[in-house]
Design a protein around this motif. Structure first.
Motif, PDB file in Angstrom:
ATOM      1  N   ALA A 122      31.612  33.322  20.331  1.00  0.00           N
ATOM      2  CA  ALA A 122      31.095  32.890  21.964  1.00  0.00           C
ATOM      3  C   ALA A 122      31.886  31.997  22.571  1.00  0.00           C
ATOM      4  O   ALA A 122      32.515  30.927  22.280  1.00  0.00           O
ATOM      5  CB  ALA A 122      30.094  33.343  22.208  1.00  0.00           C
ATOM      6  N   PRO A 123      32.755  32.636  23.631  1.00  0.00           N
ATOM      7  CA  PRO A 123      33.255  31.230  24.746  1.00  0.00           C
ATOM      8  C   PRO A 123      32.352  30.114  25.118  1.00  0.00           C
ATOM      9  O   PRO A 123      31.144  30.438  25.175  1.00  0.00           O
ATOM     10  CB  PRO A 123      33.827  32.614  26.188  1.00  0.00           C
ATOM     11  N   GLU A 124      32.792  28.813  24.950  1.00  0.00           N
ATOM     12  CA  GLU A 124      32.322  27.501  25.537  1.00  0.00           C
ATOM     13  C   GLU A 124      30.638  28.092  26.725  1.00  0.00           C
ATOM     14  O   GLU A 124      32.021  28.650  27.888  1.00  0.00           O
ATOM     15  CB  GLU A 124      33.115  26.542  25.104  1.00  0.00           C
ATOM     16  N   GLY A 125      29.917  27.890  26.726  1.00  0.00           N
ATOM     17  CA  GLY A 125      28.720  28.221  27.935  1.00  0.00           C
ATOM     18  C   GLY A 125      28.513  29.351  27.500  1.00  0.00           C
ATOM     19  O   GLY A 125      27.952  29.679  28.876  1.00  0.00           O
ATOM     20  N   THR A 126      28.497  30.538  26.640  1.00  0.00           N
ATOM     21  CA  THR A 126      28.070  31.623  26.722  1.00  0.00           C
ATOM     22  C   THR A 126      25.900  31.130  27.180  1.00  0.00           C
ATOM     23  O   THR A 126      25.883  30.515  26.060  1.00  0.00           O
ATOM     24  CB  THR A 126      28.094  32.067  25.975  1.00  0.00           C
ATOM     25  N   PRO A 127      25.288  32.168  27.713  1.00  0.00           N
ATOM     26  CA  PRO A 127      24.283  31.672  27.862  1.00  0.00           C
ATOM     27  C   PRO A 127      23.196  32.215  26.000  1.00  0.00           C
ATOM     28  O   PRO A 127      23.862  32.541  25.962  1.00  0.00           O
ATOM     29  CB  PRO A 127      23.561  32.535  28.803  1.00  0.00           C
ATOM     30  N   VAL A 128      22.593  31.435  26.106  1.00  0.00           N
ATOM     31  CA  VAL A 128      21.921  31.576  24.309  1.00  0.00           C
ATOM     32  C   VAL A 128      20.526  31.483  25.482  1.00  0.00           C
ATOM     33  O   VAL A 128      19.595  31.016  25.925  1.00  0.00           O
ATOM     34  CB  VAL A 128      21.877  30.652  23.687  1.00  0.00           C
ATOM     35  N   SER A 129      19.441  32.149  24.466  1.00  0.00           N
ATOM     36  CA  SER A 129      18.428  32.979  25.047  1.00  0.00           C
ATOM     37  C   SER A 129      17.440  33.125  23.477  1.00  0.00           C
ATOM     38  O   SER A 129      17.436  32.808  22.936  1.00  0.00           O
ATOM     39  CB  SER A 129      18.355  34.582  25.518  1.00  0.00           C
ATOM     40  N   ALA A 130      15.971  32.862  24.696  1.00  0.00           N
ATOM     41  CA  ALA A 130      14.696  32.596  23.058  1.00  0.00           C
ATOM     42  C   ALA A 130      15.064  33.666  22.549  1.00  0.00           C
ATOM     43  O   ALA A 130      14.325  35.223  23.393  1.00  0.00           O
ATOM     44  CB  ALA A 130      13.372  31.499  23.709  1.00  0.00           C
ATOM     45  N   SER A 131      14.605  34.285  21.533  1.00  0.00           N
ATOM     46  CA  SER A 131      14.719  34.786  20.967  1.00  0.00           C
ATOM     47  C   SER A 131      13.715  36.053  20.951  1.00  0.00           C
ATOM     48  O   SER A 131      13.010  37.062  20.755  1.00  0.00           O
ATOM     49  CB  SER A 131      15.248  35.468  18.939  1.00  0.00           C
ATOM     50  N   GLY A 132      12.667  34.879  21.112  1.00  0.00           N
ATOM     51  CA  GLY A 132      10.277  35.619  21.334  1.00  0.00           C
ATOM     52  C   GLY A 132      10.494  33.853  22.191  1.00  0.00           C
ATOM     53  O   GLY A 132      10.123  33.142  22.310  1.00  0.00           O
ATOM     54  N   SER A 133       9.187  34.486  22.250  1.00  0.00           N
ATOM     55  CA  SER A 133       7.944  33.943  23.210  1.00  0.00           C
ATOM     56  C   SER A 133       8.085  32.931  22.302  1.00  0.00           C
ATOM     57  O   SER A 133       7.024  32.625  21.149  1.00  0.00           O
ATOM     58  CB  SER A 133       7.528  34.300  23.854  1.00  0.00           C
ATOM     59  N   GLY A 134       7.333  31.026  22.643  1.00  0.00           N
ATOM     60  CA  GLY A 134       6.823  30.608  21.629  1.00  0.00           C
ATOM     61  C   GLY A 134       7.293  29.531  22.372  1.00  0.00           C
ATOM     62  O   GLY A 134       7.092  28.192  23.908  1.00  0.00           O
TER      63      GLY A 134
END
Length: 442
Positions: A311-323
């Motif tokens: 993915a392009p640099e700077g693409t947001p990454v999210s937590a896959s689940g709560s924890g």
């Protein structure tokens, strides 16, 4: 005894203008242009300001003043501002000159009313402070219809929502995929916000980036919000359905009497899984899960126990689940690295990040879908990508194939109520679209 000069004005050049010779009181007044006024008017202005100064900003009306309608008044300082890009509420208010203690009191009064972490650029605020530096009133304006206030009630600050009610209409849409799902839904008049929510509801069962094909069908029921008679956005998606060949995937919105809300299939199963299918929007998978892969930098074969999403640099990454975050920092070849511990003995790992999102550190609890970092190429990496890994009970698993558990289902005591509402929603969607709806998930 003179009052202390505020810290942000210390060392500033002293303005020119009218001055008194009394060392206890200095009054400076500067005109932006040359102006000649009678001396008695200038002395009158100085006298009024001196009265306010020596009475601490509060004055009581004399009988003579009452005769001409002048009443007791209290001097306040009012600050107005707007949240800028990358600013939190705390930073915005302290930059405006408020003390950290005063900002803490504002956050405490908003507890349970508004989450300051949801502040956005463009949100406006107004702060009223009394002559002693205490908070009198605070207002946060997120839109013409969404306001939050804090008022002084005796010795306590009380926060509350002061929003104006919205009206809404229920709309429905159906269609068939031709070219892309996005273009097909836009063609049917579905707003962009509703499309994003539709795909988010079903993203645990359908990968819309790789599984979308021509001929697949969709249907949804959603709320269109209005303010002063004008459309201002999309409310909830009430029901969503997507067909891949003869298999139906869908969900119906339901909030139980305990205020637990979510999307469920007709048999009450949660459409959410313990983990997201993917923690980012990616272009392609550059490396799959394998027990033997030729490393492009080390030039050796070794296991690759994760999935690399290019993915392009700077693409947001999210937590896959709560924890809870158990690691956030530099980790050798993984570069900037985050590890999160979830329920059901599940651990997720995110490698080669450019940097971390604000507030991400060890010990912090995160929610599913929350921003945690940005795609990068730190550590042993040949280009921007996310190295995503999942452990279940201490063993690495393939996140593309592992069957993760469902989220909490509808509570058994509310199943009858849920089914009644589900039948109503599906009947309405069927009437508006003439679709044979199942809202089930395999």
């Amino acid at each position: 005894m003179s009052r202390p000069i505020p810290r942000r004005f210390r060392g500033a050049p002293e303005p020119t203008g009218f001055k008194t010779k009394n060392p206890r009181f200095k009054f400076n007044f500067t005109f932006p242009f040359s102006l000649k006024i009678p001396a008695y008017i200038a002395l009158g202005v100085i006298a009024v300001v001196a009265l306010i100064y020596f009475t601490g900003g509060r004055t009581e009306a004399s009988p003579a003043m009452e005769e001409i309608g002048i009443q007791e008044f209290e001097l306040r300082c009012r600050l107005r501002g707007e949240i800028r890009q990358h600013e939190s509420l705390y930073i915005a208010l302290t930059n405006a000159g408020m003390t950290p203690r005063l900002v803490h009191n504002i956050n405490r009064a908003l507890d349970g009313v508004f989450d300051p972490r949801k502040i956005l650029p463009g949100d406006k605020y107004t702060v009223d402070i009394d002559e002693n530096g205490g908070l009198v009133e605070f207002e946060l304006m997120r839109s013409p219809w969404e306001h939050y206030r804090i008022k002084l009630d005796g010795d306590s600050l009380v926060g509350f929502q002061d929003s104006k009610p919205l009206t809404f209409v229920i709309r429905a849409a159906k269609g068939e995929v031709k070219s892309t799902l996005w273009e097909s839904m836009v063609k049917e008049g579905v707003p962009a916000e509703a499309i994003l929510r539709f795909t988010d509801i079903l993203s645990f069962n359908v990968d819309f980036l790789t599984e979308t094909r021509d001929g697949q069908r969709f249907a949804l029921l959603y709320e269109q919000n209005f303010f002063d008679g004008k459309p201002i956005g999309v409310g909830r998606v009430i029901a969503a359905e997507y067909w891949i060949s003869d298999t139906s995937y869908g969900g119906i919105y339901y909030m139980d009497p305990d205020s637990t809300a979510g999307y469920y299939t007709l048999d009450g199963r949660n459409t959410k899984k313990a983990l997201l299918r993917t923690p980012l929007t990616y272009r392609r998978i550059s490396s799959h899960f394998t027990r033997s892969r030729y490393h492009p930098i080390l030039k050796i074969y070794r296991p690759h126990l994760g999935v690399d999403y290019a993915a392009p640099e700077g693409t947001p990454v999210s937590a896959s689940g709560s924890g809870v975050i158990t690691y956030a920092g530099w980790k050798g070849g993984y570069g900037n690295f985050i590890e999160i511990r979830h329920e059901n003995n599940i651990i997720t790992q995110y490698g080669h990040l450019r940097n971390f999102a604000r507030g991400i550190r060890k010990g912090v609890r995160v929610s599913q879908g929350q921003l945690i970092g940005y795609v990068g190429t730190t550590g042993l990496s040949t280009g921007p990508h996310l190295d995503y890994r999942v452990k279940v009970k201490g063993e690495f698993v393939n996140p593309l194939k592992f069957a993760f558990p469902d989220g909490p289902p509808v509570k058994s005591q509310y199943m009858s109520d849920f089914r009644g509402k589900a039948v109503e929603y599906l009947a309405l969607l069927r009437a508006l679209t003439d679709e044979d709806l199942l809202v089930d998930s395999e």
